[in-house]
Design a protein around this motif. Sequence first.
Motif, PDB file in Angstrom:
ATOM      1  N   PHE A   1       7.638 -12.034   3.434  1.00 30.74           N
ATOM      2  CA  PHE A   1       6.269 -12.515   3.239  1.00 30.74           C
ATOM      3  C   PHE A   1       5.284 -11.769   4.130  1.00 30.74           C
ATOM      4  O   PHE A   1       4.118 -12.101   4.168  1.00 30.74           O
ATOM      5  N   SER A   2       5.773 -10.786   4.885  1.00 28.37           N
ATOM      6  CA  SER A   2       4.945 -10.054   5.850  1.00 28.37           C
ATOM      7  C   SER A   2       4.203 -11.008   6.784  1.00 28.37           C
ATOM      8  O   SER A   2       3.031 -10.821   7.064  1.00 28.37           O
TER       9      SER A   2
ATOM     10  N   ILE B   1       2.901  -5.805  17.455  1.00 22.71           N
ATOM     11  CA  ILE B   1       1.770  -5.154  18.119  1.00 22.71           C
ATOM     12  C   ILE B   1       1.919  -5.265  19.620  1.00 22.71           C
ATOM     13  O   ILE B   1       2.279  -6.333  20.138  1.00 22.71           O
TER      14      ILE B   1
ATOM     15  N   PHE C   1       1.987 -14.802  11.806  1.00 22.28           N
ATOM     16  CA  PHE C   1       0.880 -15.352  11.018  1.00 22.28           C
ATOM     17  C   PHE C   1       1.424 -16.634  10.402  1.00 22.28           C
ATOM     18  O   PHE C   1       2.075 -16.598   9.358  1.00 22.28           O
TER      19      PHE C   1
ATOM     20  N   ALA D   1       3.180  -6.077  -2.316  1.00 28.62           N
ATOM     21  CA  ALA D   1       3.866  -7.096  -1.507  1.00 28.62           C
ATOM     22  C   ALA D   1       3.627  -8.480  -2.100  1.00 28.62           C
ATOM     23  O   ALA D   1       2.553  -8.750  -2.648  1.00 28.62           O
TER      24      ALA D   1
ATOM     25  N   GLY E   1       3.289 -11.213  -0.543  1.00 29.59           N
ATOM     26  CA  GLY E   1       2.243 -11.878   0.245  1.00 29.59           C
ATOM     27  C   GLY E   1       2.038 -11.067   1.502  1.00 29.59           C
ATOM     28  O   GLY E   1       2.822 -10.162   1.799  1.00 29.59           O
ATOM     29  N   GLY E   2       0.985 -11.344   2.231  1.00 30.56           N
ATOM     30  CA  GLY E   2       0.749 -10.662   3.507  1.00 30.56           C
ATOM     31  C   GLY E   2       0.546  -9.166   3.374  1.00 30.56           C
ATOM     32  O   GLY E   2       0.907  -8.403   4.276  1.00 30.56           O
TER      33      GLY E   2
ATOM     34  N   ILE F   1      -1.452  -7.639   6.219  1.00 27.06           N
ATOM     35  CA  ILE F   1      -0.680  -7.564   7.468  1.00 27.06           C
ATOM     36  C   ILE F   1       0.239  -6.341   7.414  1.00 27.06           C
ATOM     37  O   ILE F   1       0.303  -5.545   8.355  1.00 27.06           O
ATOM     38  N   LYS F   2       0.925  -6.192   6.282  1.00 27.08           N
ATOM     39  CA  LYS F   2       1.901  -5.113   6.146  1.00 27.08           C
ATOM     40  C   LYS F   2       1.220  -3.737   6.175  1.00 27.08           C
ATOM     41  O   LYS F   2       1.686  -2.815   6.852  1.00 27.08           O
TER      42      LYS F   2
ATOM     43  N   GLN G   1       0.072  -3.038   9.695  1.00 31.09           N
ATOM     44  CA  GLN G   1       1.208  -2.668  10.556  1.00 31.09           C
ATOM     45  C   GLN G   1       1.547  -1.184  10.365  1.00 31.09           C
ATOM     46  O   GLN G   1       1.794  -0.456  11.322  1.00 31.09           O
TER      47      GLN G   1
ATOM     48  N   ASP H   1       1.445   1.722  13.253  1.00 31.06           N
ATOM     49  CA  ASP H   1       2.607   2.564  13.560  1.00 31.06           C
ATOM     50  C   ASP H   1       2.307   4.054  13.388  1.00 31.06           C
ATOM     51  O   ASP H   1       3.049   4.900  13.888  1.00 31.06           O
TER      52      ASP H   1
ATOM     53  N   ASN I   1      -6.447 -11.537   8.509  1.00 28.82           N
ATOM     54  CA  ASN I   1      -5.125 -11.208   9.063  1.00 28.82           C
ATOM     55  C   ASN I   1      -5.008  -9.721   9.388  1.00 28.82           C
ATOM     56  O   ASN I   1      -4.456  -9.338  10.411  1.00 28.82           O
TER      57      ASN I   1
ATOM     58  N   LYS J   1      -6.766  -9.071  12.524  1.00 22.82           N
ATOM     59  CA  LYS J   1      -6.005  -9.520  13.696  1.00 22.82           C
ATOM     60  C   LYS J   1      -4.996  -8.451  14.131  1.00 22.82           C
ATOM     61  O   LYS J   1      -4.834  -8.174  15.317  1.00 22.82           O
ATOM     62  N   VAL J   2      -4.326  -7.840  13.148  1.00 23.32           N
ATOM     63  CA  VAL J   2      -3.331  -6.805  13.466  1.00 23.32           C
ATOM     64  C   VAL J   2      -4.016  -5.549  14.002  1.00 23.32           C
ATOM     65  O   VAL J   2      -3.658  -5.026  15.053  1.00 23.32           O
TER      66      VAL J   2
ATOM     67  N   GLY K   1      -5.803  -6.118  17.240  1.00 25.03           N
ATOM     68  CA  GLY K   1      -4.774  -6.353  18.264  1.00 25.03           C
ATOM     69  C   GLY K   1      -4.238  -5.037  18.813  1.00 25.03           C
ATOM     70  O   GLY K   1      -3.806  -4.952  19.966  1.00 25.03           O
ATOM     71  N   ALA K   2      -4.271  -4.004  17.973  1.00 25.69           N
ATOM     72  CA  ALA K   2      -3.789  -2.689  18.410  1.00 25.69           C
ATOM     73  C   ALA K   2      -4.962  -1.793  18.831  1.00 25.69           C
ATOM     74  O   ALA K   2      -4.807  -0.571  18.918  1.00 25.69           O
ATOM     75  N   ASN K   3      -6.114  -2.425  19.086  1.00 27.66           N
ATOM     76  CA  ASN K   3      -7.316  -1.707  19.564  1.00 27.66           C
ATOM     77  C   ASN K   3      -7.805  -0.621  18.607  1.00 27.66           C
ATOM     78  O   ASN K   3      -8.355   0.396  19.033  1.00 27.66           O
TER      79      ASN K   3
ATOM     80  N   HIS L   1      -3.101 -17.007  -2.964  1.00 29.47           N
ATOM     81  CA  HIS L   1      -2.899 -17.816  -4.164  1.00 29.47           C
ATOM     82  C   HIS L   1      -1.760 -18.775  -3.909  1.00 29.47           C
ATOM     83  O   HIS L   1      -0.672 -18.608  -4.421  1.00 29.47           O
TER      84      HIS L   1
END
Lengths: 278, 120
Positions: free
Chosen positions: A80-81, A86, A93, B46, B48-49, B52-53, B56, B60, B74, B77-78, B81-83, B119
């Motif tokens: 679900f990622s 980090i 989440f 994906a 979901g998320g 975020i993925k 990420q 990286d 979200n 936030k990622v 969070g990694a500036n 959803h």
Amino acid sequence: MSRIAVLSGKGGSGKTFVSTNLSNIMNNSTYLDCDVEEPNGHIFFKDSELKYEKKVYRDIPTFDSNKCVGCRDCVNFCKFSALAFIKDTPLLFDEVCHSCGGCELVCKHDAIHYEKSQVGTLSVYDNNSKKIVSGEMRIGEASAVSLISEVLKEVSDNSIIDCPPGSACSTMESIKGADYCILVTEPTIFSLHNIQMIVELVELFNIPYGFVINKSNKDLDYIIEDYVKTLNKKILAKIPFSKEVAQITSEGKLITNENEDVKNLFYNLLNNINEKVN
Amino acid sequence: MKIAIATEQENLNSQINQTFGRAPLFLIYNTEDKTSTFIKNEAMNAAGGAGIKASQFLVDQDIDSVICFRLGENAVKVLSGANINLYSAQANKSIQENIELLLNDKLEALVDIHSGYHHG
């Protein structure tokens, strides 16, 4: 004897109206309010006595930074990622997390443990011979599924399940154990559009279903009737668009206690369903 | 500096994609050697998320800046969070033009942050 779920594609179609009134005319019934984001069915059952109330939790992972080596097995596993990595730390989440437990299983370093997080509250009321069950989600919580599954543990063989609007996860959870689905519609294009998605859903679950037209209007009912014909289904009941019905409902009363004609209409609806289920 | 941009085509003259997490491709533009690398966005489909993925992935890749129209909270936030610096893309301008605007300090910080397209 059956477990009847009441659904509609859109909010305001009359799910709670149909659910509460149907439950009202059934003896020893259980009314389950699965619309946990805005539960209001219990308001219609006057003189209910609160039997008990309990907090409902779900499990979410926590990370021990002393044990985490940064291998990312958990992040890579999560389908679900719900996890990111980090600044050398996993970041959860929680509203995306499905509480599946997978990250804890794949962690070789014992750095992940699940903790309880409150999702909402479950209330059970006694009302003469009826049981009223209501779930209420905690403000800010994103997923209703775990709370709904707790509400449904109170199901009996004579239950009305008042579902959330729409056709997403929370609705799917609500109809899982149902023997029959009532699809509540209004004679509008918008309602038609949304009910088609509900039909897809209940057919996927292979649950028998039928339609109720609420706020029925003889000049507009064809919008729903034409569609229902194409499915070879029948309209179980039409509830007339009436000021009296709206007025009584807005006062928090049940129309089946106030108007004999509508009460008979609900009895017919119930008989119609019982014939199909039993 | 490495700049990431969501795109549909492998072309610097094309437009920036309207969405981020579910964009087909990411361009990674390296300002030191002026190289462009287009990489398939694995988060596109994906369950979901996706935000975020995709974020990420960019973290990286040691990205410094992202230029986009809008982001879900979200993803923010990622990335934050990694500036990683987030810049608001200018509409009707190509990827190339937006990169030049950024290099000339002409892009504003991103303000359009939404709560995501979930959803259930």
